[in-house]
Structure formats: structure tokens, C-alpha cells
Design a protein around this motif. Structure first.
Motif, PDB file in Angstrom:
ATOM      1  N   SER A  22       0.830  -1.191   0.000  1.00  0.00           N
ATOM      2  CA  SER A  22       0.000   0.000   0.000  1.00  0.00           C
ATOM      3  C   SER A  22       0.869   1.246   0.000  1.00  0.00           C
ATOM      4  O   SER A  22       2.002   1.236   0.467  1.00  0.00           O
ATOM      5  N   ARG A  33      -5.396   3.076   2.745  1.00  0.00           N
ATOM      6  CA  ARG A  33      -6.239   1.885   2.734  1.00  0.00           C
ATOM      7  C   ARG A  33      -7.702   2.261   2.580  1.00  0.00           C
ATOM      8  O   ARG A  33      -8.086   3.402   2.821  1.00  0.00           O
ATOM      9  N   GLN A  34      -8.517   1.266   2.211  1.00  0.00           N
ATOM     10  CA  GLN A  34      -9.959   1.464   2.147  1.00  0.00           C
ATOM     11  C   GLN A  34     -10.537   1.578   3.554  1.00  0.00           C
ATOM     12  O   GLN A  34     -11.427   2.380   3.791  1.00  0.00           O
ATOM     13  N   LYS A  35     -10.061   0.747   4.477  1.00  0.00           N
ATOM     14  CA  LYS A  35     -10.516   0.740   5.863  1.00  0.00           C
ATOM     15  C   LYS A  35      -9.305   0.678   6.781  1.00  0.00           C
ATOM     16  O   LYS A  35      -8.346  -0.032   6.500  1.00  0.00           O
ATOM     17  N   LYS A  50      -8.179   7.267  -0.830  1.00  0.00           N
ATOM     18  CA  LYS A  50      -8.290   6.285   0.239  1.00  0.00           C
ATOM     19  C   LYS A  50      -7.945   6.970   1.554  1.00  0.00           C
ATOM     20  O   LYS A  50      -7.428   8.079   1.578  1.00  0.00           O
TER      21      LYS A  50
END
Length: 67
Positions: A22, A33-35, A50
Motif C-alpha cells: 500500500s 487503505r480502504q478501511k 483512500k
């Protein structure tokens, strides 16, 4: 022997190109990150839209102004 070297070179190249790492953010202390994980907080957004997930110890602290 040449085929073996060609195969090793191709595998090395593919290992460098595969996604999974990432992007880093926040002065290299965070990851895009997405989450975010449970131990991280989103402080800013990355350039790829993101979340920049940063551990709380690397985030700036809010200053409490004495009144």
C-alpha cells in the motif's frame, strides 16, 4: 541454462510489479487503505481517495488552550 535464467528474471520482475503493497502517507507513518484497522485512525485522505490510516501516537495532538 538460459531458460532457467530467463524464468528467474521473469519471476523477479513479476514479484516487483504485483500489487499488494500500500502507498505510504503522513510522513511515512501511515498507509493508504480502504478501511483502517482497529489500532489506526484516519486523519487525512491520500491522493488516491483512500484513507490515510495512522497509529494514534503519530497523529498530531490537539492543543488545549487555557482560558
Amino acid at each position: 541454462m538460459k531458460l532457467l535464467l530467463l524464468t528467474l528474471a521473469a519471476l523477479l520482475l513479476l514479484s516487483q510489479l504485483t500489487p499488494g503493497g500500500s502507498q505510504k502517507c503522513w510522513n511515512l507513518h501511515g498507509r493508504c487503505r480502504q478501511k483502517c484497522s482497529k489500532r489506526e485512525r484516519a486523519y487525512v485522505y491520500c491522493t488516491n481517495n483512500k484513507l490515510c490510516c495512522v497509529k494514534p501516537k503519530f497523529q498530531p495532538r490537539e492543543k488545549l488552550w487555557p482560558f
